[in-house]
Design a protein around this motif. Structure first.
Motif, PDB file in Angstrom:
ATOM      1  N   THR A   1       2.264  16.449  13.218  1.00 17.17           N
ATOM      2  CA  THR A   1       1.321  17.074  12.298  1.00 17.17           C
ATOM      3  C   THR A   1       0.334  17.941  13.064  1.00 17.17           C
ATOM      4  OG1 THR A   1      -0.288  15.276  12.399  1.00 17.17           O
ATOM      5  CG2 THR A   1       1.436  15.095  10.745  1.00 17.17           C
TER       6      THR A   1
ATOM      7  N   SER B   1      -5.965  15.183  10.629  1.00 18.87           N
ATOM      8  CA  SER B   1      -4.552  15.522  10.616  1.00 18.87           C
ATOM      9  C   SER B   1      -4.224  16.340   9.376  1.00 18.87           C
ATOM     10  CB  SER B   1      -3.718  14.238  10.621  1.00 18.87           C
ATOM     11  OG  SER B   1      -2.362  14.545  10.448  1.00 18.87           O
TER      12      SER B   1
ATOM     13  N   ASP C   1      -1.486  16.205   7.856  1.00 17.05           N
ATOM     14  CA  ASP C   1      -0.778  15.269   6.985  1.00 17.05           C
ATOM     15  C   ASP C   1      -1.301  13.866   7.268  1.00 17.05           C
ATOM     16  OD1 ASP C   1       0.944  13.947   5.333  1.00 17.05           O
ATOM     17  OD2 ASP C   1       2.719  14.234   6.584  1.00 17.05           O
ATOM     18  N   PRO C   2      -2.379  13.450   6.576  1.00 17.60           N
ATOM     19  CA  PRO C   2      -2.990  12.159   6.896  1.00 17.60           C
ATOM     20  C   PRO C   2      -2.094  10.957   6.623  1.00 17.60           C
ATOM     21  CG  PRO C   2      -4.130  13.233   5.058  1.00 17.60           C
ATOM     22  CD  PRO C   2      -3.072  14.150   5.524  1.00 17.60           C
ATOM     23  N   LYS C   3      -1.032  11.121   5.844  1.00 18.14           N
ATOM     24  CA  LYS C   3      -0.146   9.995   5.537  1.00 18.14           C
ATOM     25  C   LYS C   3       0.946   9.819   6.577  1.00 18.14           C
ATOM     26  CE  LYS C   3      -1.057  10.385   0.663  1.00 18.14           C
ATOM     27  NZ  LYS C   3      -0.602  10.841  -0.636  1.00 18.14           N
ATOM     28  N   SER C   4       1.046  10.741   7.517  1.00 15.00           N
ATOM     29  CA  SER C   4       2.079  10.673   8.542  1.00 15.00           C
ATOM     30  C   SER C   4       1.787   9.544   9.529  1.00 15.00           C
ATOM     31  CB  SER C   4       2.140  12.000   9.293  1.00 15.00           C
ATOM     32  OG  SER C   4       2.981  11.900  10.410  1.00 15.00           O
TER      33      SER C   4
ATOM     34  N   ARG D   1      -6.790   9.476  13.701  1.00 17.00           N
ATOM     35  CA  ARG D   1      -7.975   9.255  12.884  1.00 17.00           C
ATOM     36  C   ARG D   1      -8.843  10.517  12.917  1.00 17.00           C
ATOM     37  NH1 ARG D   1      -7.266   4.191  11.783  1.00 17.00           N
ATOM     38  NH2 ARG D   1      -7.416   2.411  13.112  1.00 17.00           N
TER      39      ARG D   1
ATOM     40  N   LYS E   1      -3.292   5.581  13.950  1.00 20.23           N
ATOM     41  CA  LYS E   1      -3.500   4.497  12.995  1.00 20.23           C
ATOM     42  C   LYS E   1      -2.198   3.742  12.771  1.00 20.23           C
ATOM     43  CE  LYS E   1      -2.956   7.507   9.010  1.00 20.23           C
ATOM     44  NZ  LYS E   1      -3.594   8.060   7.869  1.00 20.23           N
TER      45      LYS E   1
ATOM     46  N   LYS F   1       0.425   1.540  10.462  1.00 22.93           N
ATOM     47  CA  LYS F   1       0.854   1.491   9.054  1.00 22.93           C
ATOM     48  C   LYS F   1       1.141   0.078   8.664  1.00 22.93           C
ATOM     49  CE  LYS F   1       1.270   5.753   7.504  1.00 22.93           C
ATOM     50  NZ  LYS F   1       1.220   6.357   6.299  1.00 22.93           N
TER      51      LYS F   1
END
Length: 191
Positions: free
Chosen positions: A118, A139, A141-144, A149, A189, A191
Motif C-alpha cells: 500500500t 496507509s 489501504d488501511p484494511k490491508s 499505523r 498492525k 489482524k
C-alpha cells in the motif's frame, strides 16, 4: 557576487503572508509532496484524474445546454435534463471529494522494492485562528495486512517561518522526513 546569491535565494524561497493561515497552509502543503517523493514514493494521481473526468463531464453538460440548436421555448425539456444532470454530477463530485480525499494532500504508490503493498495518504490540518499545523501519514489501504499505523505530528508553524514569512525549508524537510521515518518504523498492525 553576494548580491546575486541573495537575489537568487529570495527568488527560490517560498514566502507566505504570516497573517493569512490559508497562505501558510498552502506553502506547507506545497512542500510536502516534494519531500515525500524525494523519499522514493511515487505520487498516485488516480484520484485527481477521476475528479478531472467528472469535472469534464460537468463542463460538457453545460456546453450542450448552452449551445443546443433550438432556442429556449423549443428546448425546455432538454434544458431541464441538462440542469438535473449538472446538479447530479456536481453532487457526485462533492461526495467523491468528501468521502475519498478528505484533507489529503497526496496519495502515493508504495516505494519500489518495498514489502508493503500500500502507498501513503498524506493529509494536513491548520485550523482557523490557530498556529498548530497537523500533518498525518496513513496507509492508502488501511484494511490491508501490510498497512502501518497512522502517524502524525502537530507543531506550530512559527517554527518553520521567519519573521518575514519565508519558509525555512530545511527545518520543515527534517520534521516531515522524521514523520515518514516514523511511519516506516512503526510495527505493522496485527489482524
Amino acid at each position: 557576487m553576494q548580491e546575486m546569491k541573495a537575489e537568487i535565494a529570495t527568488k527560490n524561497s517560498k514566502k507566505a503572508n504570516l497573517l493569512d493561515h490559508n497562505s501558510l497552509k498552502h506553502i506547507l502543503d506545497e512542500s510536502v509532496p516534494e519531500i515525500v517523493t524525494s523519499r522514493g514514493y511515487a505520487e498516485d494521481v488516480r484520484m485527481s484524474n477521476v475528479r478531472l473526468f467528472i469535472g469534464t463531464i460537468i463542463i460538457v453538460i453545460a456546453l450542450f445546454a448552452q449551445f443546443y440548436k433550438k432556442k429556449f421555448p423549443g428546448n425546455r425539456d432538454f434544458l431541464i435534463g441538462c440542469i438535473v444532470l449538472y446538479i447530479v454530477f456536481n453532487v457526485i463530485l462533492q461526495l467523491f471529494s468528501y468521502r475519498k480525499e478528505k484533507n489529503a494532500i497526496m496519495f502515493t504508490y508504495p516505494p519500489p522494492g518495498s514489502v508493503t503493498s500500500t502507498g501513503l495518504v498524506v493529509s494536513s490540518k491548520l485550523p482557523r485562528f490557530s498556529d498548530l499545523y497537523t500533518l498525518s501519514i496513513a496507509s492508502a489501504d488501511p484494511k490491508s495486512i501490510s498497512a502501518g499505523r497512522p502517524v502524525e505530528f502537530t507543531k506550530s508553524v512559527t517554527q518553520w517561518f521567519t519573521k518575514d514569512g519565508v519558509l525555512v525549508e530545511g527545518l520543515f524537510w527534517k520534521d516531515v522526513g522524521a514523520l515518514i521515518d516514523d511511519y516506516a518504523a512503526v510495527p505493522k498492525k496485527k489482524k
